[in-house]
Scaffold this motif. Sequence first.
Motif, PDB file in Angstrom:
ATOM      1  N   LYS A  26       0.765  -1.232   0.063  1.00 61.17           N
ATOM      2  CA  LYS A  26      -0.083   0.052   0.049  1.00 61.17           C
ATOM      3  C   LYS A  26       0.939   1.248   0.042  1.00 61.17           C
ATOM      4  CE  LYS A  26      -3.970  -2.262   2.671  1.00 61.17           C
ATOM      5  NZ  LYS A  26      -4.625  -2.323   3.751  1.00 61.17           N
ATOM      6  N   ALA A  27       1.802   1.400   0.772  1.00 63.39           N
ATOM      7  CA  ALA A  27       2.771   2.553   0.884  1.00 63.39           C
ATOM      8  C   ALA A  27       3.562   2.578  -0.464  1.00 63.39           C
ATOM      9  CB  ALA A  27       3.784   2.020   2.020  1.00 63.39           C
ATOM     10  N   LEU A  28       3.841   1.364  -1.143  1.00 63.83           N
ATOM     11  CA  LEU A  28       4.651   1.700  -2.315  1.00 63.83           C
ATOM     12  C   LEU A  28       3.522   2.135  -3.416  1.00 63.83           C
ATOM     13  CD1 LEU A  28       6.912   0.626  -4.301  1.00 63.83           C
ATOM     14  CD2 LEU A  28       5.984  -1.449  -4.728  1.00 63.83           C
ATOM     15  N   ASN A  73       8.032   6.804  -1.020  1.00 61.44           N
ATOM     16  CA  ASN A  73       9.557   6.995  -0.979  1.00 61.44           C
ATOM     17  C   ASN A  73      10.219   7.429  -2.498  1.00 61.44           C
ATOM     18  OD1 ASN A  73       9.917   6.549   1.943  1.00 61.44           O
ATOM     19  ND2 ASN A  73      10.074   4.065   1.467  1.00 61.44           N
ATOM     20  N   GLY A  74       9.088   7.433  -3.389  1.00 66.48           N
ATOM     21  CA  GLY A  74       9.645   7.846  -4.774  1.00 66.48           C
ATOM     22  C   GLY A  74      10.305   6.673  -5.553  1.00 66.48           C
ATOM     23  N   LYS A 125      18.522   4.862  -6.352  1.00 66.50           N
ATOM     24  CA  LYS A 125      17.691   5.308  -5.296  1.00 66.50           C
ATOM     25  C   LYS A 125      17.697   4.492  -4.369  1.00 66.50           C
ATOM     26  CE  LYS A 125      13.947   7.254  -3.597  1.00 66.50           C
ATOM     27  NZ  LYS A 125      14.024   8.799  -3.093  1.00 66.50           N
ATOM     28  N   ILE A 126      17.840   3.114  -4.448  1.00 70.21           N
ATOM     29  CA  ILE A 126      17.918   2.153  -3.338  1.00 70.21           C
ATOM     30  C   ILE A 126      19.231   2.243  -2.535  1.00 70.21           C
ATOM     31  CG2 ILE A 126      18.076  -0.322  -2.776  1.00 70.21           C
ATOM     32  CD1 ILE A 126      16.277  -0.996  -5.172  1.00 70.21           C
ATOM     33  N   LEU A 155      11.000  -1.866   3.489  1.00 69.74           N
ATOM     34  CA  LEU A 155      10.608  -2.900   3.044  1.00 69.74           C
ATOM     35  C   LEU A 155       9.562  -2.810   1.906  1.00 69.74           C
ATOM     36  CD1 LEU A 155       9.831  -5.154   6.049  1.00 69.74           C
ATOM     37  CD2 LEU A 155      11.650  -5.247   4.798  1.00 69.74           C
ATOM     38  N   GLN A 156       9.321  -1.596   1.348  1.00 69.37           N
ATOM     39  CA  GLN A 156       8.913  -1.345   0.270  1.00 69.37           C
ATOM     40  C   GLN A 156       9.684  -1.698  -0.803  1.00 69.37           C
ATOM     41  OE1 GLN A 156       7.424   2.903  -0.363  1.00 69.37           O
ATOM     42  NE2 GLN A 156       6.825   3.063   2.019  1.00 69.37           N
TER      43      GLN A 156
END
Length: 264
Positions: free
Chosen positions: A51-53, A58-59, A221-222, A232-233
């Motif tokens: 859901k957050a992804l 976090n882009g 980015k990572i 954990l996204q």
Amino acid sequence: MKKNGWRSFLYLGMVLILMYLPIIVTVLYSFNANTSRFTFQFTGFSLQHYKALLADTNGLLDALWQSLQLALYSCLISAVLGTLGAVGMARRKFRFAGALEGLALLPAMTPEIIMAMGFLAIFTAVGLPFGMLTLVLAHVTFCVPYIYIVVKGRLAGMDPDLPNAARDLGASPMRAFCSVTLPLIFPGVLSGTLLAFAMSMDDFVISFFVTGPGTTTLPVKIYSSVRMGVSLQVNALSTLMLGTVFLLMALFRLLRRRRAVQTT
């Protein structure tokens, strides 16, 4: 025989565990209910990271889109250059062909850090602004050799008299290439392009040195987010990418099986 069979089975099992355990752990932790960036304790199943992804807090999705664009542009240009280079080298034999082919393959054998420093120096010297253009130029340089190698191998197994027969029947050089040579080497072009696409999506070192503001690839980015803890996204995005790859592979195998049944 039984002892050798068990040894072979044990060896195969160890190899499979080493290969697929990291993937299994990545997928498993994408459903972890734990929200901490610094601990990897599994506390239960949850879809909160997906859901957050999707909200792209976090882009990561934007970085994924940048990487896909970069890989697409680089592979399209590399496919043209690598294919034409392989066809030209296969047709014409000259004195320094071996040396020229070695130079063409050199970017694939050069350590990435050396390539990255070279690109950084060149782009800075000519005043080229860092961004998507510099990323495409750098990625094309190391993608072309992969396509060249695969297409060159495909041309080695092709009968060279087929294009000549098309020319004898009145076809122009371009018509002979598009109607005879290209369809025969297209599987090699496609394989080399897919390999180059994977290398472009995976590249970090060169992209880190030649990227600019407003252009951030997924590996960069990572890496930049690791210092603040691994979200954990990233696992959720990796799981979705793995699922997409598996679905495409299954679809390809299904279409291939149907085509085989139709031809028989």
